[in-house]
Design a protein around this motif. Structure first.
Motif, mmCIF file in Angstrom:
data_model
loop_
_atom_site.group_PDB
_atom_site.id
_atom_site.type_symbol
_atom_site.label_atom_id
_atom_site.label_comp_id
_atom_site.label_asym_id
_atom_site.label_seq_id
_atom_site.Cartn_x
_atom_site.Cartn_y
_atom_site.Cartn_z
ATOM 1 N N LEU A 94 65.763 12.032 50.043
ATOM 2 C CA LEU A 94 67.109 11.468 50.122
ATOM 3 C C LEU A 94 67.050 9.942 50.166
ATOM 4 O O LEU A 94 67.839 9.257 49.513
ATOM 5 C CB LEU A 94 67.837 12.032 51.350
ATOM 6 N N THR A 95 66.073 9.410 50.881
ATOM 7 C CA THR A 95 65.886 7.953 50.939
ATOM 8 C C THR A 95 65.573 7.394 49.552
ATOM 9 O O THR A 95 66.082 6.328 49.175
ATOM 10 C CB THR A 95 64.760 7.592 51.929
ATOM 11 N N THR A 96 64.779 8.113 48.783
ATOM 12 C CA THR A 96 64.459 7.694 47.412
ATOM 13 C C THR A 96 65.733 7.602 46.574
ATOM 14 O O THR A 96 65.927 6.639 45.816
ATOM 15 C CB THR A 96 63.465 8.683 46.765
ATOM 16 N N GLN A 97 66.622 8.561 46.729
ATOM 17 C CA GLN A 97 67.881 8.543 45.978
ATOM 18 C C GLN A 97 68.790 7.401 46.434
ATOM 19 O O GLN A 97 69.474 6.784 45.618
ATOM 20 C CB GLN A 97 68.596 9.893 46.092
ATOM 21 N N VAL A 98 68.780 7.108 47.716
ATOM 22 C CA VAL A 98 69.559 5.963 48.219
ATOM 23 C C VAL A 98 69.033 4.680 47.593
ATOM 24 O O VAL A 98 69.810 3.822 47.156
ATOM 25 C CB VAL A 98 69.503 5.884 49.763
ATOM 26 N N ASP A 99 67.711 4.561 47.504
ATOM 27 C CA ASP A 99 67.104 3.374 46.886
ATOM 28 C C ASP A 99 67.517 3.240 45.421
ATOM 29 O O ASP A 99 67.793 2.139 44.944
ATOM 30 C CB ASP A 99 65.580 3.420 47.002
ATOM 31 N N LYS A 100 67.573 4.361 44.707
ATOM 32 C CA LYS A 100 67.987 4.323 43.294
ATOM 33 C C LYS A 100 69.446 3.900 43.155
ATOM 34 O O LYS A 100 69.789 3.132 42.249
ATOM 35 C CB LYS A 100 67.755 5.687 42.642
ATOM 36 N N VAL A 101 70.293 4.387 44.037
ATOM 37 C CA VAL A 101 71.701 3.963 44.008
ATOM 38 C C VAL A 101 71.782 2.472 44.295
ATOM 39 O O VAL A 101 72.513 1.734 43.626
ATOM 40 C CB VAL A 101 72.550 4.781 45.015
ATOM 41 N N GLN A 102 71.020 2.005 45.267
ATOM 42 C CA GLN A 102 71.017 0.582 45.616
ATOM 43 C C GLN A 102 70.530 -0.268 44.441
ATOM 44 O O GLN A 102 71.089 -1.328 44.162
ATOM 45 C CB GLN A 102 70.140 0.328 46.847
ATOM 46 N N ASP A 112 74.816 6.614 39.654
ATOM 47 C CA ASP A 112 75.021 8.051 39.531
ATOM 48 C C ASP A 112 74.817 8.639 40.927
ATOM 49 O O ASP A 112 73.702 8.641 41.446
ATOM 50 C CB ASP A 112 74.017 8.633 38.534
ATOM 51 N N LEU A 113 75.883 9.122 41.533
ATOM 52 C CA LEU A 113 75.805 9.653 42.898
ATOM 53 C C LEU A 113 75.380 11.120 42.943
ATOM 54 O O LEU A 113 75.094 11.649 44.010
ATOM 55 C CB LEU A 113 77.148 9.473 43.618
ATOM 56 N N LYS A 114 75.302 11.767 41.771
ATOM 57 C CA LYS A 114 74.937 13.186 41.751
ATOM 58 C C LYS A 114 73.544 13.430 42.342
ATOM 59 O O LYS A 114 73.386 14.319 43.181
ATOM 60 C CB LYS A 114 75.031 13.760 40.341
ATOM 61 N N PRO A 115 72.506 12.669 41.951
ATOM 62 C CA PRO A 115 71.191 12.907 42.565
ATOM 63 C C PRO A 115 71.201 12.686 44.085
ATOM 64 O O PRO A 115 70.477 13.366 44.812
ATOM 65 C CB PRO A 115 70.275 11.896 41.872
ATOM 66 N N LEU A 116 72.029 11.766 44.549
ATOM 67 C CA LEU A 116 72.161 11.548 45.986
ATOM 68 C C LEU A 116 72.741 12.797 46.649
ATOM 69 O O LEU A 116 72.242 13.262 47.670
ATOM 70 C CB LEU A 116 73.045 10.325 46.257
ATOM 71 N N GLY A 117 73.781 13.349 46.044
ATOM 72 C CA GLY A 117 74.383 14.575 46.556
ATOM 73 C C GLY A 117 73.423 15.755 46.488
ATOM 74 O O GLY A 117 73.368 16.575 47.404
ATOM 75 N N ASP A 118 72.638 15.813 45.404
ATOM 76 C CA ASP A 118 71.647 16.887 45.268
ATOM 77 C C ASP A 118 70.582 16.799 46.366
ATOM 78 O O ASP A 118 70.170 17.811 46.937
ATOM 79 C CB ASP A 118 70.975 16.839 43.898
ATOM 80 N N ALA A 119 70.140 15.574 46.656
ATOM 81 C CA ALA A 119 69.128 15.386 47.702
ATOM 82 C C ALA A 119 69.689 15.751 49.070
ATOM 83 O O ALA A 119 68.995 16.339 49.902
ATOM 84 C CB ALA A 119 68.622 13.943 47.694
#
Length: 129
Positions: A94-102, A112-119
């Motif tokens: 989940l932290t990795t996805q937050v970093d990608k959003v950032q 793309d918030l979908k991977p964040l939601g998936d995590a």
């Protein structure tokens, strides 16, 4: 008379020895439940804040960055305190996805918030599965 005391004591000791492995398993399950409960409370609120901030980004662009930073800080803290390997891995993902959003926000791109939601869903699955 000593024989009648010895037999119950032996049975009690045998019962205690038999339940120790079960106690270890239930403590592990209890620790996982505690990790998950603490994580769920913090993360669900943070994910809602991130989503709301991005939906209202045209009104307050800084709110999205603040919401992401709060989520990241909470994930860092939860990751340090988690004693369950599966929960820790889900928090790392989940932290990795937050970093990608950032990174997308920093590049002035729409994230793309979908991977964040998936995590976040994966973390839920780890906790309930």
């Amino acid at each position: 008379m000593p024989q009648s005391i010895t037999r119950p004591a032996t049975l009690a000791a045998a019962a205690l020895i038999a339940t120790l492995p079960l106690s270890a398993v239930s403590c592990s399950a209890a620790q996982k439940a505690l990790d998950c409960g603490n994580t769920a409370i913090k993360i669900s609120s943070d994910i809602t804040d991130v989503t709301t901030a991005f939906n209202n980004a045209s009104n307050d662009a800084a709110a999205a960055g603040q919401a992401l930073q709060k989520l990241k800080n909470d994930l860092d803290q939860l990751g340090k305190n988690s004693k369950n390997t599966d929960v820790s891995k889900a928090i790392t993902d989940l932290t990795t996805q937050v970093d990608k959003v950032q990174q997308a926000v920093n590049a002035k791109q729409v994230p793309d918030l979908k991977p964040l939601g998936d995590a976040a869903g994966n973390l839920t699955q780890v906790c309930t599965g």
